[in-house]
Design a protein around this motif. Structure first.
Motif, PDB file in Angstrom:
ATOM      1  N   THR A  95       0.860  -1.177   0.000  1.00 58.21           N
ATOM      2  CA  THR A  95       0.000   0.000   0.000  1.00 58.21           C
ATOM      3  C   THR A  95       0.896   1.225   0.000  1.00 58.21           C
ATOM      4  OG1 THR A  95      -0.096  -0.141   2.380  1.00 58.21           O
ATOM      5  CG2 THR A  95      -1.977  -1.021   1.173  1.00 58.21           C
ATOM      6  N   VAL A  96       0.349   2.327  -0.458  1.00 60.88           N
ATOM      7  CA  VAL A  96       1.132   3.554  -0.489  1.00 60.88           C
ATOM      8  C   VAL A  96       1.462   3.923   0.948  1.00 60.88           C
ATOM      9  CG1 VAL A  96       1.039   6.004  -1.022  1.00 60.88           C
ATOM     10  CG2 VAL A  96       0.021   4.342  -2.580  1.00 60.88           C
ATOM     11  N   LYS A  97       2.723   4.197   1.168  1.00 59.49           N
ATOM     12  CA  LYS A  97       3.118   4.525   2.540  1.00 59.49           C
ATOM     13  C   LYS A  97       2.587   5.901   2.911  1.00 59.49           C
ATOM     14  CE  LYS A  97       7.080   1.708   1.859  1.00 59.49           C
ATOM     15  NZ  LYS A  97       6.767   1.542   0.439  1.00 59.49           N
ATOM     16  N   LYS A  98       1.889   5.929   4.039  1.00 59.07           N
ATOM     17  CA  LYS A  98       1.369   7.222   4.499  1.00 59.07           C
ATOM     18  C   LYS A  98       2.458   7.883   5.330  1.00 59.07           C
ATOM     19  CE  LYS A  98      -3.451   6.168   4.450  1.00 59.07           C
ATOM     20  NZ  LYS A  98      -3.596   4.774   4.865  1.00 59.07           N
ATOM     21  N   SER A  99       2.488   9.225   5.290  1.00 58.18           N
ATOM     22  CA  SER A  99       3.506   9.897   6.092  1.00 58.18           C
ATOM     23  C   SER A  99       3.099   9.795   7.556  1.00 58.18           C
ATOM     24  CB  SER A  99       3.653  11.347   5.663  1.00 58.18           C
ATOM     25  OG  SER A  99       2.375  11.904   5.529  1.00 58.18           O
ATOM     26  N   GLU A 100       3.846   9.055   8.307  1.00 55.88           N
ATOM     27  CA  GLU A 100       3.554   8.899   9.728  1.00 55.88           C
ATOM     28  C   GLU A 100       4.445   9.855  10.494  1.00 55.88           C
ATOM     29  OE1 GLU A 100       4.452   4.823  10.149  1.00 55.88           O
ATOM     30  OE2 GLU A 100       2.761   4.246   8.890  1.00 55.88           O
ATOM     31  N   GLY A 101       4.073  10.129  11.731  1.00 62.81           N
ATOM     32  CA  GLY A 101       4.905  10.979  12.583  1.00 62.81           C
ATOM     33  C   GLY A 101       6.288  10.351  12.666  1.00 62.81           C
ATOM     34  N   SER A 102       7.319  11.158  12.593  1.00 58.10           N
ATOM     35  CA  SER A 102       8.664  10.602  12.611  1.00 58.10           C
ATOM     36  C   SER A 102       9.015  10.049  13.985  1.00 58.10           C
ATOM     37  CB  SER A 102       9.646  11.694  12.199  1.00 58.10           C
ATOM     38  OG  SER A 102      10.727  11.727  13.060  1.00 58.10           O
ATOM     39  N   PRO A 103       9.623   8.867  14.068  1.00 63.20           N
ATOM     40  CA  PRO A 103       9.986   8.281  15.356  1.00 63.20           C
ATOM     41  C   PRO A 103      11.004   9.149  16.088  1.00 63.20           C
ATOM     42  CG  PRO A 103      10.699   6.871  13.517  1.00 63.20           C
ATOM     43  CD  PRO A 103       9.978   8.035  12.932  1.00 63.20           C
ATOM     44  N   THR A 104      11.827   9.854  15.326  1.00 62.56           N
ATOM     45  CA  THR A 104      12.838  10.722  15.947  1.00 62.56           C
ATOM     46  C   THR A 104      12.129  11.821  16.739  1.00 62.56           C
ATOM     47  OG1 THR A 104      13.808  10.497  13.788  1.00 62.56           O
ATOM     48  CG2 THR A 104      15.070  11.752  15.387  1.00 62.56           C
ATOM     49  N   PHE A 105      11.051  12.347  16.151  1.00 62.83           N
ATOM     50  CA  PHE A 105      10.303  13.419  16.819  1.00 62.83           C
ATOM     51  C   PHE A 105       9.733  12.922  18.150  1.00 62.83           C
ATOM     52  CE2 PHE A 105       6.265  15.661  17.564  1.00 62.83           C
ATOM     53  CZ  PHE A 105       6.774  16.934  17.754  1.00 62.83           C
ATOM     54  N   ALA A 106       9.170  11.708  18.137  1.00 62.36           N
ATOM     55  CA  ALA A 106       8.597  11.123  19.348  1.00 62.36           C
ATOM     56  C   ALA A 106       9.679  10.948  20.417  1.00 62.36           C
ATOM     57  CB  ALA A 106       7.952   9.778  19.021  1.00 62.36           C
ATOM     58  N   MET A 107      10.870  10.560  19.985  1.00 68.00           N
ATOM     59  CA  MET A 107      11.973  10.316  20.913  1.00 68.00           C
ATOM     60  C   MET A 107      12.430  11.636  21.544  1.00 68.00           C
ATOM     61  SD  MET A 107      14.413   7.350  19.842  1.00 68.00           S
ATOM     62  CE  MET A 107      15.900   8.101  19.263  1.00 68.00           C
ATOM     63  N   VAL A 108      12.580  12.670  20.706  1.00 72.59           N
ATOM     64  CA  VAL A 108      13.014  13.983  21.202  1.00 72.59           C
ATOM     65  C   VAL A 108      11.993  14.499  22.213  1.00 72.59           C
ATOM     66  CG1 VAL A 108      13.386  16.400  20.537  1.00 72.59           C
ATOM     67  CG2 VAL A 108      14.344  14.559  19.138  1.00 72.59           C
ATOM     68  N   LEU A 109      10.687  14.318  21.903  1.00 74.54           N
ATOM     69  CA  LEU A 109       9.624  14.773  22.784  1.00 74.54           C
ATOM     70  C   LEU A 109       9.707  14.075  24.142  1.00 74.54           C
ATOM     71  CD1 LEU A 109       7.236  16.731  22.384  1.00 74.54           C
ATOM     72  CD2 LEU A 109       5.790  14.728  22.061  1.00 74.54           C
ATOM     73  N   SER A 110       9.954  12.752  24.141  1.00 78.65           N
ATOM     74  CA  SER A 110      10.051  12.009  25.404  1.00 78.65           C
ATOM     75  C   SER A 110      11.225  12.518  26.226  1.00 78.65           C
ATOM     76  CB  SER A 110      10.258  10.515  25.169  1.00 78.65           C
ATOM     77  OG  SER A 110       9.608  10.104  24.040  1.00 78.65           O
ATOM     78  N   ILE A 111      12.359  12.783  25.570  1.00 76.84           N
ATOM     79  CA  ILE A 111      13.552  13.244  26.290  1.00 76.84           C
ATOM     80  C   ILE A 111      13.291  14.622  26.921  1.00 76.84           C
ATOM     81  CG2 ILE A 111      15.977  13.946  26.009  1.00 76.84           C
ATOM     82  CD1 ILE A 111      16.122  11.672  23.852  1.00 76.84           C
ATOM     83  N   VAL A 112      12.633  15.505  26.131  1.00 73.29           N
ATOM     84  CA  VAL A 112      12.309  16.841  26.647  1.00 73.29           C
ATOM     85  C   VAL A 112      11.406  16.706  27.877  1.00 73.29           C
ATOM     86  CG1 VAL A 112      11.067  18.992  26.125  1.00 73.29           C
ATOM     87  CG2 VAL A 112      12.648  18.013  24.449  1.00 73.29           C
ATOM     88  N   CYS A 113      10.399  15.824  27.796  1.00 74.60           N
ATOM     89  CA  CYS A 113       9.487  15.613  28.928  1.00 74.60           C
ATOM     90  C   CYS A 113      10.252  15.112  30.151  1.00 74.60           C
ATOM     91  CB  CYS A 113       8.409  14.588  28.558  1.00 74.60           C
ATOM     92  SG  CYS A 113       7.199  15.275  27.453  1.00 74.60           S
TER      93      CYS A 113
END
Ligand code: HEM
Length: 123
Positions: A95-113
């Protein structure tokens, strides 16, 4: 110049995002570079990759502009002796790959939290 003839088996191999062909009205089109430009969406056009899209294409009532774009994608004709394959055999490979939230972004957010949490707890 001689027209290249394709069979449904040959067209069915081109059912990938990086290599997508469709048949419309007995003619074969390479739509690889058009998938993400399609005004009606990438997914709907990709669903027909590797198979015959005549009905879907005509049902939508595409404009003259669409016909012009289509002409530019023409690569050959269908072999009149070739028989259409079943829908199952011409399913796109993926299937056409949908643009998902980047895992790097999720990781940076967790570290900031974590850092904020650390400061809150220690002050
Ligand atoms: C190479 C083949 C195709 C080309 C060049 C093409 C081109 C276009 C263009 C230019 C439009 C904008 C509206 C218009 O000018 O008509 C459009 C809209 C659309 N197309 Fe295609 N298309 C292709 C194949 C398909 C196929 C196979 C399907 C369906 C399975 C499809 C479904 C749609 C839909 C749903 C819209 C939106 C219509 C709307 O908003 O009213 N297209 N296409």
């Amino acid at each position: 110049m001689a027209v290249t003839l394709y069979t449904y088996e040959e067209v069915a191999k081109h059912n990938k995002v990086e290599d997508a062909w469709i048949v419309i009205d007995g003619k074969v089109y390479d739509i690889t570079n058009f998938l993400d430009e399609h005004p009606g969406g990438e997914e709907i056009i990709f669903e027909n990759a590797g198979g015959d899209a005549t009905e879907s294409f005509l049902d939508i009532g595409h404009s003259d502009d669409a016909m012009k774009i289509l002409k530019g994608k023409y690569i050959g004709d269908m072999d009149p002796n070739s028989k259409p394959l079943s829908k199952k055999e011409t399913q796109p490979a993926e299937t056409v790959k949908k643009s998902e939230g980047s895992p790097t972004f999720a990781m940076v957010l967790s570290i900031v939290c974590l850092i904020i949490g650390y400061y809150v707890l220690n002050n």
